[in-house]
Motif scaffolding. Structure first.
Motif, PDB file in Angstrom:
ATOM      1  N   ARG A   1       0.837  -1.201   0.000  1.00 48.41           N
ATOM      2  CA  ARG A   1       0.000   0.000   0.000  1.00 48.41           C
ATOM      3  C   ARG A   1       0.872   1.250   0.000  1.00 48.41           C
ATOM      4  O   ARG A   1       1.936   1.294   0.615  1.00 48.41           O
ATOM      5  N   TYR A   2       0.405   2.270  -0.702  1.00 47.13           N
ATOM      6  CA  TYR A   2       1.158   3.512  -0.766  1.00 47.13           C
ATOM      7  C   TYR A   2       0.190   4.669  -0.974  1.00 47.13           C
ATOM      8  O   TYR A   2      -0.991   4.472  -1.269  1.00 47.13           O
ATOM      9  N   VAL A   3       0.689   5.879  -0.819  1.00 48.07           N
ATOM     10  CA  VAL A   3      -0.130   7.085  -0.953  1.00 48.07           C
ATOM     11  C   VAL A   3       0.082   7.678  -2.347  1.00 48.07           C
ATOM     12  O   VAL A   3       1.216   7.782  -2.814  1.00 48.07           O
ATOM     13  N   ALA A   4      -1.015   8.057  -3.007  1.00 46.01           N
ATOM     14  CA  ALA A   4      -0.952   8.644  -4.345  1.00 46.01           C
ATOM     15  C   ALA A   4      -1.928   9.807  -4.428  1.00 46.01           C
ATOM     16  O   ALA A   4      -2.694  10.065  -3.490  1.00 46.01           O
ATOM     17  N   LYS A   5      -1.903  10.505  -5.548  1.00 44.14           N
ATOM     18  CA  LYS A   5      -2.770  11.660  -5.750  1.00 44.14           C
ATOM     19  C   LYS A   5      -4.154  11.206  -6.238  1.00 44.14           C
ATOM     20  O   LYS A   5      -4.288  10.244  -6.992  1.00 44.14           O
ATOM     21  N   THR A   6      -5.187  11.927  -5.792  1.00 43.17           N
ATOM     22  CA  THR A   6      -6.554  11.668  -6.261  1.00 43.17           C
ATOM     23  C   THR A   6      -6.776  12.397  -7.588  1.00 43.17           C
ATOM     24  O   THR A   6      -6.026  13.311  -7.945  1.00 43.17           O
ATOM     25  N   PRO A   7      -7.820  12.027  -8.339  1.00 41.28           N
ATOM     26  CA  PRO A   7      -8.097  12.721  -9.610  1.00 41.28           C
ATOM     27  C   PRO A   7      -8.357  14.203  -9.391  1.00 41.28           C
ATOM     28  O   PRO A   7      -8.925  14.612  -8.373  1.00 41.28           O
ATOM     29  N   LYS A   8      -7.949  15.002 -10.364  1.00 39.69           N
ATOM     30  CA  LYS A   8      -8.147  16.442 -10.271  1.00 39.69           C
ATOM     31  C   LYS A   8      -9.551  16.869 -10.696  1.00 39.69           C
ATOM     32  O   LYS A   8      -9.997  17.963 -10.367  1.00 39.69           O
ATOM     33  N   ALA A   9     -10.237  16.018 -11.443  1.00 37.12           N
ATOM     34  CA  ALA A   9     -11.608  16.334 -11.869  1.00 37.12           C
ATOM     35  C   ALA A   9     -12.329  15.019 -12.129  1.00 37.12           C
ATOM     36  O   ALA A   9     -11.709  14.011 -12.460  1.00 37.12           O
ATOM     37  N   MET A  10     -13.681  15.054 -11.970  1.00 37.47           N
ATOM     38  CA  MET A  10     -14.470  13.843 -12.195  1.00 37.47           C
ATOM     39  C   MET A  10     -15.740  14.193 -12.938  1.00 37.47           C
ATOM     40  O   MET A  10     -16.501  15.073 -12.527  1.00 37.47           O
ATOM     41  N   LEU A  11     -15.948  13.482 -14.057  1.00 37.37           N
ATOM     42  CA  LEU A  11     -17.181  13.605 -14.833  1.00 37.37           C
ATOM     43  C   LEU A  11     -17.940  12.298 -14.719  1.00 37.37           C
ATOM     44  O   LEU A  11     -17.365  11.222 -14.916  1.00 37.37           O
ATOM     45  N   ALA A  12     -19.232  12.392 -14.410  1.00 39.54           N
ATOM     46  CA  ALA A  12     -20.062  11.190 -14.251  1.00 39.54           C
ATOM     47  C   ALA A  12     -21.249  11.259 -15.196  1.00 39.54           C
ATOM     48  O   ALA A  12     -21.822  12.334 -15.426  1.00 39.54           O
ATOM     49  N   PHE A  13     -21.630  10.089 -15.733  1.00 41.35           N
ATOM     50  CA  PHE A  13     -22.758  10.000 -16.655  1.00 41.35           C
ATOM     51  C   PHE A  13     -23.627   8.824 -16.221  1.00 41.35           C
ATOM     52  O   PHE A  13     -23.143   7.695 -16.121  1.00 41.35           O
ATOM     53  N   ALA A  14     -24.895   9.100 -15.924  1.00 41.69           N
ATOM     54  CA  ALA A  14     -25.786   8.074 -15.372  1.00 41.69           C
ATOM     55  C   ALA A  14     -27.060   7.974 -16.184  1.00 41.69           C
ATOM     56  O   ALA A  14     -27.606   8.982 -16.662  1.00 41.69           O
ATOM     57  N   ASN A  15     -27.556   6.749 -16.314  1.00 37.93           N
ATOM     58  CA  ASN A  15     -28.854   6.516 -16.952  1.00 37.93           C
ATOM     59  C   ASN A  15     -29.973   6.499 -15.923  1.00 37.93           C
ATOM     60  O   ASN A  15     -31.129   6.762 -16.238  1.00 37.93           O
ATOM     61  N   SER A  16     -29.617   6.166 -14.686  1.00 42.56           N
ATOM     62  CA  SER A  16     -30.597   6.091 -13.603  1.00 42.56           C
ATOM     63  C   SER A  16     -30.838   7.468 -12.997  1.00 42.56           C
ATOM     64  O   SER A  16     -29.917   8.283 -12.883  1.00 42.56           O
ATOM     65  N   ASP A  17     -32.083   7.714 -12.584  1.00 43.08           N
ATOM     66  CA  ASP A  17     -32.397   8.982 -11.922  1.00 43.08           C
ATOM     67  C   ASP A  17     -31.827   9.037 -10.512  1.00 43.08           C
ATOM     68  O   ASP A  17     -31.714  10.124  -9.933  1.00 43.08           O
ATOM     69  N   ASN A  18     -31.509   7.883  -9.950  1.00 45.23           N
ATOM     70  CA  ASN A  18     -31.006   7.825  -8.570  1.00 45.23           C
ATOM     71  C   ASN A  18     -29.699   7.028  -8.529  1.00 45.23           C
ATOM     72  O   ASN A  18     -29.638   5.934  -7.982  1.00 45.23           O
TER      73      ASN A  18
END
Length: 774
Positions: free
Chosen positions: A579-596
């Motif tokens: 296990r090691y420490v790394a950087k998280t994503p700088k941006a996140m785009l999500a696309f969903a078909n479900s309303d919830n």
């Protein structure tokens, strides 16, 4: 004469390539250097081509066989997959001094050359081809030697180099020189053509052929003396370090040119293009090549590829360079961009490519193309940023190093570039970065391969309007995309999520941004992959795309995702890795078909949610979108880079949208939603002001689906969330014990009511209650 020549050539080509089912040989003409490839099963066409073109210029064919026709040139070593055998180039002393540069070290006749082979107890060749100024002694295998992967190809190189070294040693003992023609791309003349090095040209003929002298590969391999470990004692490597590797021994401890070539991209490029080097590059290469084992001969051999080649001029260049070129001078004089992809760039470990020649070829190649991250015990490939643990790295390359692992060899070599760790620093172009504490980190971020260019992007613009109808929502979305490319190091601390029907082209926006930031800087998670326990793919990237975004109502999904969205670093868990420490994503785009797609809290600050009203369009629309739309990506990239985003705050709470309000509402626990519905419908027991927890639990459980959490505890929590208050317990007629009673309306009245008043309320029938409050 023409028919005789063609017959001679046709038969010999078939004899050489007996047993080959497929593959290609290249036919190269000089001085044009044009190469044409023919399939092995089309040798008649190959021989006709050589005879026709050999009348006016030198024509050669590749000795070994390519798996496919290379796109450029005669082919490199990795293009060759099989061999019919090996051959020797026996130069014979000539009365014409311009024919051979080493006349004083050549035997007087072909017979004299053959007698040296026989006297040494070495086998006689299968065939002898008279080249006009010497001969090719061809030793054919009993069956094709196939080497169609990297490991077996390396073994073939070792065998051919070893066989050449064995024969060269015999000739050297007699005071004679033997050219090294052991490399896989080697070309040779063939009977029926003409040797135009003299005027008049001399015919190339088949001197002898004995099909009974075909040799088993193991027999020929037995002629090669076993190699001892080579001990390097130069300052550039640790003293007394034994390299137990299969590589050609270095004559007189001189550098190995093949090691220099594999370790230095500039040298490799020059060798590949020796026929068109500028004079300064040619002179610079002279200072490197001449210092390698067999360097003078090799420099002449390389220079002879150029139509401008002159023996005397080439000889005059040798010995005049003063010293081997340094890495710094190569970069300064020739502006070679490949220097930035070298492990030694910016360090004082290796100052000249020539120093790599003291290492075995494969080690030089690995050393120049990788850095070793000490904290993670991983080798990182500079060109891709991909990493392997030291064990996996050794397993991959062990075939080239024998008993000693690649990791052990590299780890003990002071020239191996070591860093304290790996980091991901978008927007920082340096490969090796030093922090405030003096620690060195390898930066695996790579700039986008796409170049922005001003121009129209109406297809993309129209599609954005189609997917995101609300102008304010669309502007915030575009501002965030702009921030992603303008300030790649600053994290956007909310997800840009679009909910909508299938087949509308939502995912095009994600693919578009992936193209802009670069595939190496992004990762696409599908479904709930982003909440998997194995999270390495989510680390050290600029952009995370969540396709078919859905968490299947996992109660911990929001908390897992929130840390990825909010925190700058994450702990990476991966199978078989520390296990090691790394950087998280700088941006996140999500696309969903479900309303919830996920449950979020009313006070959420991490989601910007858009509900797309788009419906699928005609297929021609999407053909234009994925074709013409992607072609406009450089223009859209330019637009994002120049857009004014002074009003965008990457850390602020994103604007509230109607879609988010609905998601917050639907994210409430099932018990809460059911209780609200029961109260609104006046369903029992909510025709009274006071209810017992047990009867509420039974009623909620009867209404809910089997997957909902409607335990007694969950019901109690829901009652609290809706403002129910617990009132004093009283003994009710006909009831055992004292049930837990809650008031949901007129709470102040019932908190101070008497036991009789509470009992009377609980016993009132529905009709009386409704009538009393009518």
């Amino acid at each position: 004469m023409g028919l005789l020549m063609r017959s001679n050539l046709k038969n010999h080509l078939k004899n050489i390539y007996t047993g080959f089912a497929d593959g290609f040989i290249g036919i190269t003409q000089f001085p044009s250097r044009r190469t044409v490839f023919f399939r092995i099963n089309d040798l008649e066409a190959a021989q006709a081509y050589m005879v026709d073109h050999g009348a006016s210029g030198n024509v050669y064919h590749s000795w070994n066989v390519c798996g496919r026709a290379p796109e450029k040139g005669r082919g490199r070593a990795e293009d060759f997959v099989a061999s019919p055998g090996f051959f020797l180039d026996l130069d014979i002393k000539s009365l014409e001094p311009s024919v051979h540069s080493k006349n004083e070290k050549l035997p007087q006749s072909l017979e004299a050359a053959l007698s040296i082979i026989v006297a040494a107890g070495l086998p006689q060749p299968t065939a002898m081809v008279n080249s006009g100024n010497g001969a090719y002694a061809q030793y054919l295998f009993t069956e094709p030697y196939v080497f169609d992967d990297e490991a077996s190809r390396e073994q073939a190189k070792i065998l051919f180099a070893g066989l050449h070294a064995r024969f060269a040693e015999v000739f050297r003992a007699k005071g004679f020189h033997l050219d090294n023609v052991s490399d896989l791309p080697r070309i040779t003349r063939t009977p029926g053509t003409l040797n135009h090095k003299t005027d008049p040209a001399k015919p190339v003929t088949l001197h002898s052929f004995d099909n009974g002298r075909r040799y088993e590969r193991d027999f020929l391999a037995s002629l090669v003396p076993s190699k001892k470990a080579v001990t390097r004692t130069q300052k550039s490597t640790p003293s007394a370090l034994n390299f137990d590797v299969m590589s050609e021994p270095l004559e007189e401890a001189k550098p190995n040119l093949e090691s220099v070539r594999l370790g230095c991209a500039w040298v490799n490029q020059c060798i590949d293009s020796f026929d068109r080097l500028s004079e300064p590059e040619w002179f610079a290469m002279a200072g490197i090549v001449e210092r390698c084992s067999g360097g003078r001969e090799k420099f002449h051999e390389l220079s002879s590829q150029d139509p401008r080649y002159d023996v005397l001029e080439t000889e005059r260049k040798l010995g005049r360079s003063g010293g081997p070129r340094t890495c710094a001078s190569i970069h300064a004089d020739f502006q070679f961009e490949g220097c930035s992809e070298c492990a030694f760039w910016g360090a004082e470990i290796i100052k000249s490519p020539l120093q790599l020649g003291t290492r075995p070829p494969k080690i030089a190649e690995l050393m120049a193309s990788h850095v070793y991250a000490v904290d993670m015990s991983q080798y990182v490939k500079i060109s891709t940023g991909a990493s392997l643990g030291d064990r996996e790295f050794s397993d991959k390359h062990r075939a080239f190093t024998g008993k000693t692992t690649p990791h052990m060899i590299l780890n003990l070599d002071t020239a191996t570039r070591k860093v304290d760790g790996i980091s991901y620093l978008p927007g920082v172009f340096e490969r090796i970065v030093t922090d405030d504490d003096g620690d060195h980190f390898f930066n695996i971020w790579r700039p986008s391969p796409m170049k922005p260019s001003e121009g129209p992007f109406e297809i993309i613009e129209d599609h954005l309007s189609y997917i995101i109808e609300d102008e304010n929502e669309r502007n915030h979305y575009i501002d965030a995309l702009s921030h992603c490319v303008q300030k790649p190091a600053v994290k956007i601390k909310h997800v840009l999520a679009i909910i909508g029907g299938q087949g509308t082209g939502k995912s095009f926006l994600g693919y578009l941004m992936r193209s802009i930031v670069g595939a190496k800087n992004s990762y696409t998670a599908v479904g709930g992959d982003f909440i998997s326990q194995w999270n390495k793919p989510l680390s050290n990237i600029q952009l995370l795309l969540a396709e078919e975004f859905k968490t299947d109502s996992r109660t911990d999904a929001y908390e897992i995702l929130k840390s990825i969205i909010t925190d700058e670093t994450m702990t990476v868990n991966e199978k078989h890795e520390t296990r090691y420490v790394a950087k998280t994503p700088k941006a996140m785009l999500a696309f969903a078909n479900s309303d919830n797609p996920i449950n979020i809290a009313p006070d959420d600050r991490r989601f910007f949610l858009i509900k797309s009203p788009a419906v699928p369009k005609d297929p021609t629309y999407y053909a234009q979108l994925w074709g013409g739309g992607l072609a406009q990506a450089p223009a859209f990239y330019h637009f994002l880079l120049t857009r004014d985003i002074s009003g965008f705050d990457a850390s602020a709470t994103p604007p509230m949208t109607e879609a988010k309000r609905q998601l917050v509402q639907s994210s409430r626990p099932a018990c809460v939603r059911e209780l609200e519905n029961m109260i609104a419908e006046g369903e029992a027991p909510f025709y009274r002001d006071i209810v017992a927890r047990g009867e509420v639990h039974s009623a909620v459980r009867a209404r809910s689906n089997s997957r909902a959490n409607v335990s007694a505890t969950a019901v109690a929590e829901a009652m609290k969330a809706l403002g129910f208050v617990q009132i004093p317990q009283v003994r009710l007629p006909g009831a055992q014990g004292r049930p837990r009673l809650w008031a949901w309306r007129n709470k102040e009245v019932w908190l101070s009511a008497t036991a009789k008043q509470i009992g009377d309320e609980m016993q009132k029938p529905r009709e009386f209650y409704v009538g009393a409050f009518a």
